[in-house]
Write an enzyme that holds these catalytic residues in place. Structure first.
Site: not given
Lengths: 246, 79
Positions: B35-37, B39
């Protein structure tokens, strides 16, 4: 180039001169358009003249709840998720600052700055999930240059630029672009009534030697809405005949 | 596994498009599930909606793993 076939666009302030031109050009490129504004009859007339792929969604953007709900409403009438949001609606309450009432300030902030944020926030939720989308807000050259009598309007329009740059950074990783079109002097019923000497002086300050028309602004919106503009985000496209080269 | 844990797992699988077997309690959204921020913010909003809870910013920042999310929501629901 610049085909918008299969895309759904919401245009606020679509009963006004610039808004209607934007809606027409998006529609001409193949988009399904949802026309929003406060004047239902004018919106319906425009929708009728466009024919297929045109819907209306009446909303008063000075009401926060209506602004919050407009994206969902537009998606419901179009029967499709929103690909393109054009924040065009705006109003002016011009007067010199020393005479400016609190309500002159707050009305302009609510409609010209806060409602674009509310619409963008609502639109982004779906766009980020779908990893596609275009948000285009109409600002003004005065957001960059300032203008006597328009402290409220210029502040709101400068705010649109800062907001859009921030949203562009947030949404970039998902392929959603957020941009601004900043028109200069555009021929509208409002500028038609200017005295000839004022007009001449105005045109004298524009290198391209004429006032802009609503189509000039709409073409810039079409470009930013298109797949061809996929690598353009956080920018302000100035459409002002060279009056302010910024 | 509790109903809450089950639902959390389902949301994570759906939002991050990861294999269910990877969504273990200790799995970190960012380090293990890719996940990225953005997400993680979307996940928190999905949890809020699914469980009708409000997860304030400072609490959301501390939710790093699947278990963190389950624990937080269980605590909110018990309160």
């Amino acid at each position: 180039m610049f085909s918008l076939s299969g895309k759904t666009a919401l245009v606020t302030g679509a009963s006004g001169g610039i808004g209607a031109a934007i809606a027409r050009q998006l529609h001409a490129q193949g988009a399904t358009v949802v026309l929003s504004g406060t004047r239902e009859a004018a919106l319906q007339e425009l929708a009728d003249s466009l024919g297929e792929r045109a819907h209306i969604a009446v909303a008063n953007l000075s009401d926060p709840a209506e602004a919050d709900g407009l994206v969902a409403k537009a998606e419901a009438v179009a029967g499709a998720p929103l690909d393109i949001l054009v924040n065009n609606a705006g109003l002016t309450r011009d007067t010199l600052a020393i005479r400016m009432k609190d309500s002159d300030w707050s009305q302009v902030m609510t409609v010209d700055l806060e409602s674009p944020f509310r619409l963008a926030r609502a639109a982004l939720k779906g766009m980020l999930r779908r990893r596609a989308g275009r948000i285009i807000s109409i600002a003004s050259v005065v957001g960059t240059t300032g203008n006597a009598g328009q402290a409220n309007y210029a502040a709101a329009k400068a705010g649109i630029v800062g907001m859009s740059k921030s949203l562009a950074q947030e949404a970039g990783p998902r392929g959603v672009t957020v941009n601004v079109v900043a028109p200069g002097f555009i021929e509208t019923p409002m500028t038609d009534v200017l005295p000839e000497t004022v007009r001449e002086k105005l045109i004298g300050s524009i290198p391209l030697g004429r006032m802009g028309n609503t189509g000039d602004v709409a073409s810039a919106v079409v470009y930013l809405a298109s797949d061809e503009a996929a690598w353009v985000t956080g920018t302000t496209l100035h459409v002002n005949g060279g009056m302010a080269m910024v | 596994m509790s109903d809450i844990a089950d639902k959390v797992k389902k949301i994570v699988v759906e939002h991050l498009g990861v294999d269910e077997s990877k969504v273990t309690p200790d799995a970190s959204f960012i380090d293990d599930l890719g996940a990225d921020s953005l997400d993680t913010v979307e996940l928190v909003m999905a949890f809020e909606e699914a469980f009708s809870v409000e997860i304030p910013e400072d609490a959301a920042e501390k939710i790093a793993t699947v278990k963190d999310a389950i624990d937080y929501i269980e605590k909110q629901k018990a309160a």
